[in-house]
Design an enzyme around this catalytic site. Structure first.
Site, PDB file in Angstrom:
ATOM      1  N   LYS A   1      37.088  52.391  22.214  1.00  0.00           N
ATOM      2  CA  LYS A   1      38.251  52.274  21.340  1.00  0.00           C
ATOM      3  C   LYS A   1      37.934  52.812  19.944  1.00  0.00           C
ATOM      4  O   LYS A   1      36.765  52.854  19.539  1.00  0.00           O
ATOM      5  CB  LYS A   1      38.666  50.798  21.208  1.00  0.00           C
TER       6      LYS A   1
ATOM      7  N   ARG B   1      42.993  44.807  34.261  1.00  0.00           N
ATOM      8  CA  ARG B   1      43.519  44.823  35.632  1.00  0.00           C
ATOM      9  C   ARG B   1      42.385  44.803  36.655  1.00  0.00           C
ATOM     10  O   ARG B   1      42.568  44.342  37.781  1.00  0.00           O
ATOM     11  CB  ARG B   1      44.417  46.042  35.819  1.00  0.00           C
TER      12      ARG B   1
ATOM     13  N   GLU C   1      40.493  47.777  31.691  1.00  0.00           N
ATOM     14  CA  GLU C   1      39.573  46.877  32.395  1.00  0.00           C
ATOM     15  C   GLU C   1      40.203  45.557  32.799  1.00  0.00           C
ATOM     16  O   GLU C   1      39.743  44.907  33.732  1.00  0.00           O
ATOM     17  CB  GLU C   1      38.334  46.619  31.526  1.00  0.00           C
TER      18      GLU C   1
END
Length: 499
Positions: free
Chosen positions: A279, A353, A351
Site C-alpha cells: 500500500k 477475502r 487478502e
C-alpha cells in the site's frame, strides 16, 4: 455512568440538573412546559428574549430557576417538531450530554425520551439515549503516559418518563442499550489499540477472556491445526508475518444445541501492509483497523451474553497480519482453499477475502441457520457509500431484508448492493478455479461474489464496513459499528423465538 428509568414529573425532580427539550422556533415540550409553569413563566421569558430558539443541537444551561428543586435546568434544542427523525433525536441527546459534561453536574435527569420521533417507540428512544450517552464519554487513552483533559463529572443519569405504562419496556431497553454500548466499547478498544499490541495472539486471548467471563466455549486453532484442515488460502496471507495466525471460534449457546446457530465471521487482519502489493505510505497507520470485523464479532457476542439472549450464536475469527517478506505470498501464486477450490492471487492486498473464504468453509461444521461475515473489505465500498452506510450483499432476500430492518432500528445504516451472476465473470482465471480480484469496476460486488463461492450450503450475508468501522482526521478512532446492527438483528431473532 449509572443509568436508571424513573416515572415522574420534571418539576418535582431534585438533583444537579434536569434536561428538557425546546422545539424550534421556541415551543416548549410537555416536560419543559411543566418546568416553566412551576417557574412562573421564567423559561418562556428566556426564550422570548432570544437566548434560546430551539435550534437543533443548541443548548442553554439555566441556574437557580425559580420554583424548581434542581440546581440547573438544561434546555436542549430539538429543531422543528415535525422533522424529528432518528438522526435529529440522537443529535439532540448527544448535544445534551456534551453540555452536561461542560458543567459540574454529577447527576442529571433527562426528559427527552418523551419527545415524539417518527416511527419510533419509547423503547427505541431509551436504548438510543443510553448508547449515545456512553459514546459521549468514550476515551481511548490507555497508551498515553498522561490523560488529556478533565474527566466528566457526570456519574448518574436518570431517564425520566411521564408515562407509567412505558416504564417496564423502557427498563428492558435500558439493559439492552447498556449491553450494546459495552459491546461497542470493546470493539472500539480493540480497533484503537496499536497493532504491536493488538496481534492475532492478543485477539485470541481476548476471546478466551470473554469465554471465561460469560462461561462460553472458546477454541483457538494454530497454524498446524489449520494446515491439517487444508486452510491454504488463510495461511497464504500469513506467510509474510512473524506473528502466528489464529482461527478463533467463540460459542454462545443460549438455546438447546439442536437449534441451528447464527454464525458471525469477522475479518481479523490486525495490520495490513498490502503484502507484496504494498500500500502507499500515506494513512497506512489506519490499517490497524483492518480487524474491526473481528472486533465487532467479539463486541456483539459480549453484548448478547450480557443480555442472555435465548439463541445460539457462533463467532469465527480468522486473524493474521498481512506483511511483505521473503516468504510472503506473491502475485501470481495459486493456493488451495479449505473448500478445495484453487485461487490465483493476482493482488496480495485483496487478502481479506482469502482469510474469510476458509473461515466460511469452516462455518459449515456448525450446520448454521445463517452466516453473516463482517469485514473492512474494499475501498470501493467507501467510494460507493461513503462513511454513512455499510455495504450489504446476500444470497437470500429475506435475510437481507431482516438485516436492513435491524440496521434501521439500530440507527446503524446499511445499503444493499446486487450479487448477480453477471459479476462472477470478472473473477475468471486462466490458471485456477477463481481469481482473487475482478478489476476496479464493481469492486465491492466482485469481492462479495468471490465469497459467495464458499457459501452455497447456507443462507449468507456479507457486510462491508470499510467506510463505517472507523473515522479519520481529527476524530480518528474506531466507531464500534456494526455492533448495534448485529446485536439488533439477534435481538429480533430472539424475540421471534419467544413468540
Amino acid at each position: 455512568m449509572k443509568f436508571s428509568i424513573k416515572n415522574g414529573n420534571p418539576e418535582k425532580q431534585r438533583g444537579a440538573c434536569v434536561a428538557v427539550g425546546v422545539f424550534a422556533p421556541g415551543k416548549l415540550t410537555e416536560a419543559a412546559e411543566a418546568m416553566d409553569k412551576i417557574a412562573g413563566g421564567y423559561i418562556g421569558s428566556i426564550l422570548r428574549s432570544g437566548d434560546m430558539k430551539g435550534k437543533a443541537g443548541s443548548t442553554l444551561v439555566l441556574h437557580n430557576v425559580p420554583g424548581t428543586l434542581c440546581e440547573r435546568v438544561l434546555l436542549v434544542g430539538l429543531g422543528k417538531e415535525q422533522e424529528i427523525n432518528d438522526k435529529a433525536y440522537r443529535d439532540a441527546v448527544l448535544a445534551a450530554f456534551k453540555a452536561l459534561h461542560e458543567t459540574g453536574a454529577t447527576d442529571a435527569t433527562l426528559f427527552l425520551t418523551d419527545v415524539p420521533v417518527k416511527e419510533r417507540d419509547a423503547a427505541w428512544k431509551v436504548s438510543q439515549a443510553v448508547i449515545v450517552a456512553m459514546e459521549s464519554i468514550y476515551r481511548f487513552d490507555r497508551l498515553k503516559s498522561k490523560t488529556e483533559g478533565a474527566k466528566p463529572h457526570l456519574r448518574k443519569v436518570t431517564l425520566g418518563t411521564t408515562s407509567r405504562a412505558e416504564l417496564a419496556v423502557s427498563e428492558e431497553s435500558l439493559r439492552q442499550g447498556l449491553a450494546i454500548a459495552d459491546g461497542m466499547n470493546l470493539a472500539k478498544n480493540l480497533g484503537n489499540l496499536a497493532p504491536n499490541f493488538c496481534t492475532p495472539t492478543y485477539l485470541a486471548e481476548q476471546a478466551v477472556s470473554i469465554a471465561r467471563t460469560y462461561k462460553l466455549k472458546a477454541t483457538v486453532l494454530e497454524q498446524k491445526d489449520m494446515e491439517k484442515l487444508g486452510m491454504g488460502s488463510l495461511l497464504a496471507v500469513a506467510r509474510g508475518s512473524r506473528q502466528p495466525a489464529k482461527l478463533i471460534a467463540l460459542e454462545y449457546w443460549g438455546q438447546a444445541k439442536k437449534e441451528k446457530p447464527v454464525v458471525l465471521v469477522g475479518k481479523g487482519i490486525t495490520f495490513d501492509t498490502g503484502g507484496i502489493s504494498l500500500k502507499p505510505a500515506a494513512e497506512m497507520d489506519e490499517m490497524k483497523y483492518d480487524m474491526c470485523g473481528a472486533a465487532s464479532v467479539l463486541g456483539t457476542i459480549s453484548a448478547i451474553a450480557q443480555m442472555r439472549l435465548p439463541l445460539n450464536v457462533i463467532g469465527i475469527i480468522p486473524t493474521t497480519e498481512n506483511m511483505p517478506g521473503g516468504n510472503a505470498t506473491k502475485p501470481g501464486d495459486v493456493v488451495t482453499s479449505m473448500s478445495g477450490q484453487t485461487i490465483e492471487i493476482l493482488n496480495t492486498d485483496a487478502e481479506g477475502r482469502l482469510i474469510l473464504c476458509d473461515a466460511l468453509t469452516y462455518a459449515e461444521r456448525y450446520e448454521p441457520d445463517t452466516v453473516i461475515d463482517i469485514a473492512t473489505l474494499t475501498g470501493a465500498c467507501v467510494i460507493a457509500l461513503g462513511h454513512v452506510a455499510s455495504g450489504l450483499l446476500s444470497n437470500d432476500d429475506k435475510l437481507a431484508e431482516e438485516l436492513l430492518r435491524a440496521s434501521g432500528r439500530a440507527a446503524d445504516p446499511a445499503w444493499r448492493l446486487p450479487l448477480w451472476d453477471d459479476y462472477q465473470e470478472q473473477l475468471k482465471s486462466n490458471f485456477a478455479d477463481i481469481a482473487n480480484i475482478g478489476g476496479r469496476a464493481g469492486g465491492t460486488i466482485t469481492a462479495a461474489c468471490f465469497l459467495s463461492r464458499f457459501t452455497r450450503k447456507y443462507r449468507w450475508a456479507h457486510l462491508d464496513i470499510a467506510g463505517t468501522a472507523w473515522k479519520s482526521g481529527k476524530e480518528k478512532g474506531a466507531t464500534g459499528r456494526p455492533v448495534p446492527l448485529l446485536t439488533q438483528f439477534l435481538i429480533g431473532r430472539a424475540a421471534k423465538k419467544g413468540r
